[in-house]
Design an enzyme around this catalytic site. Structure first.
Site, PDB file in Angstrom:
ATOM      1  N   HIS A 123      -5.329  11.016  -2.876  1.00  0.00           N
ATOM      2  CA  HIS A 123      -5.380   9.562  -3.038  1.00  0.00           C
ATOM      3  C   HIS A 123      -6.656   8.982  -2.445  1.00  0.00           C
ATOM      4  CE1 HIS A 123      -3.687   5.386  -1.978  1.00  0.00           C
ATOM      5  NE2 HIS A 123      -4.004   5.385  -3.260  1.00  0.00           N
ATOM      6  N   GLU A 172      -9.341   9.604  -4.866  1.00  0.00           N
ATOM      7  CA  GLU A 172      -9.239   8.641  -5.966  1.00  0.00           C
ATOM      8  C   GLU A 172     -10.004   7.355  -5.625  1.00  0.00           C
ATOM      9  OE1 GLU A 172      -6.392   5.217  -7.187  1.00  0.00           O
ATOM     10  OE2 GLU A 172      -5.239   7.058  -6.861  1.00  0.00           O
ATOM     11  N   HIS A 173      -9.828   6.863  -4.412  1.00  0.00           N
ATOM     12  CA  HIS A 173     -10.565   5.672  -3.977  1.00  0.00           C
ATOM     13  C   HIS A 173     -12.075   5.936  -3.992  1.00  0.00           C
ATOM     14  CE1 HIS A 173      -7.555   2.758  -2.092  1.00  0.00           C
ATOM     15  NE2 HIS A 173      -6.810   3.723  -2.620  1.00  0.00           N
ATOM     16  N   GLU A 197      -3.000   0.295   3.300  1.00  0.00           N
ATOM     17  CA  GLU A 197      -2.101   0.386   2.144  1.00  0.00           C
ATOM     18  C   GLU A 197      -0.782   1.038   2.552  1.00  0.00           C
ATOM     19  OE1 GLU A 197      -2.330   2.520  -2.243  1.00  0.00           O
ATOM     20  OE2 GLU A 197      -4.194   2.007  -1.215  1.00  0.00           O
TER      21      GLU A 197
END
Length: 453
Positions: free
Chosen positions: A74, A77-78, A154
């Site tokens: 993840h 991905e950022h 997040e």
């Protein structure tokens, strides 16, 4: 970033095809080709509107991570939006927006995917940008530190400050033992704090290659046009090695488990998961489809048993639902969840949910009820397939997890073929107490001024 749930058993072997005489396969309106470097390309023409969705899927997600590096997929991905040798940080999104499009990405347990939605005549823009960041990503220390902090925040907002999400995370961590499905896609906070730029660069170099990627394009396009563009932008990249894969840690189902959480929640909440097979793990090929229909009996529209019996008639639940997805790389869970009504306790809700399961284990579903549920499942599926984006999602997910998009051609027929006896059989076989994990979320009781002093 969008976040997926969570996708199978066989990693497709891509055959090397000569560019001069490519072999093309067509199935269910999907035309496919494998580039000489092993990258698979899938195209589904849909000429109803002059738009296109393009997606690049990588077969890597939470399932592939190890403790100490959870959340790395993840975080990467950022970082994929933070610039390449040709495009600066944030410029990819700006370029897509200037061309009238939208873009985003999502990470799941079984995959990571990136997409663009554009006018059909702007397809080349999206493919050029995706090809660029597949091999030319600049992992800058300043941007990395910033994005790790973004992911940590997040996690705080989505999980640690969300009691129901925390209960769901607890369920999977308890139910799955050593399997990667027991770790959250967003990562554990200690792992995020210790994640390094070097680890993330290594992850990128190992998993982001043509050999581990699939390109899916759906919309107002011609397959030959897409294949030419795919060859132009992706065909010259080195194939890459097959990435390492963790051993399969399918859980040893050893009895019922339960957890009671006390958090600052507004209302009580319960979630339960029964270990259930994915498509390849089922003993019989019809079992996952019978489980899908069983889920529909409990929770498919206002006439479903949860909605009619628990919410409206007994009024024991303010809300109740079911989730089951057999399309995954390893076996998963059949989920039940609910919130008790203001006049009922958490125990009342739990008893009512389990009673509904018990009824399905004992009695056959009436034929007319089963037929209604099948029609609702079919209608929902047909409606979703009307979307260009959803078509691309289906193809990309199924190809990445290893099922193949051909699965779509028989899905509804298999749903229609499910019998009342099969529904009862899978309920008896898989919805057993010794396959179940339950998490109960209790709201924290406010203390009086006297007790606080």
């Amino acid at each position: 970033m969008l976040k997926g749930r969570l996708l199978v058993w066989l990693f497709l072997a891509a055959s090397a095809l000569a560019v001069a005489a490519p072999a093309v396969q067509a199935q269910g309106g999907v035309v496919s080709r494998t580039l000489s470097n092993g990258m698979e390309v899938f195209v589904k023409p849909d000429h109803r509107a002059p738009v296109v969705t393009s997606m690049v899927w990588y077969r890597v997600g939470g399932l592939d991570e190890i403790r100490g590096q959870t959340g790395i997929s993840h975080v990467l991905e950022h970082m994929m939006f933070k610039g390449t040798k040709e495009v600066g940080p944030g410029e990819l999104s700006e370029i897509i927006a200037r061309n009238g499009g939208q873009e985003n990405a999502f990470t799941g347990q079984d995959y990571t995917a990136y997409f663009e939605q554009l006018a059909a005549d702007r397809l080349e823009v999206g493919l050029r940008l995706e090809a660029d960041r597949m091999v030319n990503l600049k992992l800058l220390k300043k941007e990395f530190k910033k994005e790790v902090q973004v992911v940590m925040e997040e996690r705080r907002l989505r999980v640690e400050d969300n009691p129901q999400a925390l209960a769901q995370e607890t369920l999977t961590s308890v139910a799955f033992d050593a399997s990667g499905y027991g770790d959250p896609v967003i990562g554990w906070m200690p792992d995020l704090k210790d994640l390094t730029l070097a680890q993330t660069r290594s992850w990128y170099e190992e998993y982001y290659s043509p050999r581990n990627a699939r390109l899916v394009v759906v919309g107002d396009v011609k397959p030959a046009q897409v294949f030419d563009l795919a060859e132009k932008y992706f065909g010259g990249f080195e194939r890459g090695e097959d990435p390492r894969r963790k051993p399969s840690y399918n859980p040893d189902i050893s009895g019922r488990r339960s957890v009671d959480l006390t958090e600052r929640a507004r209302v009580p909440y319960l979630i339960a998961g029964y270990h259930a097979p994915n498509l390849p793990a089922a003993d019989k090929p019809w079992e996952p489809f019978a489980l899908r229909v069983l889920a529909g009996v409990l929770d498919e529209g206002r006439s479903s048993r949860f909605s009619a019996d628990l919410v409206r008639n007994q009024r024991v639940a303010a809300a109740a639902g079911v989730y089951y997805d057999p399309e995954s790389r390893e076996p998963g869970l059949f989920y039940l969840e609910g919130t008790p009504s203001s006049d009922a306790s958490l125990q009342d809700l739990e008893s009512a949910l389990l009673e509904q399961v018990g009824t399905l284990r004992k009695k056959l579903v009436p034929a007319d009820e089963l037929e209604r549920v099948k029609r609702q499942i079919e209608a929902a599926e047909v409606f979703q397939r009307d979307s260009v984006f959803y078509q691309a999602m289906q193809i990309g997910k199924l190809e990445t997890i290893g099922y193949g998009h051909e699965y779509l051609n028989t899905y509804l027929d298999r749903i229609r073929a499910v019998t009342p006896e099969q529904v009862r059989a899978v309920a008896r076989k898989y919805l057993q107490p010794n396959r179940r994990t339950i998490v109960r979320l209790h709201p924290e009781q406010r203390q009086s001024a006297e007790s606080e002093s």
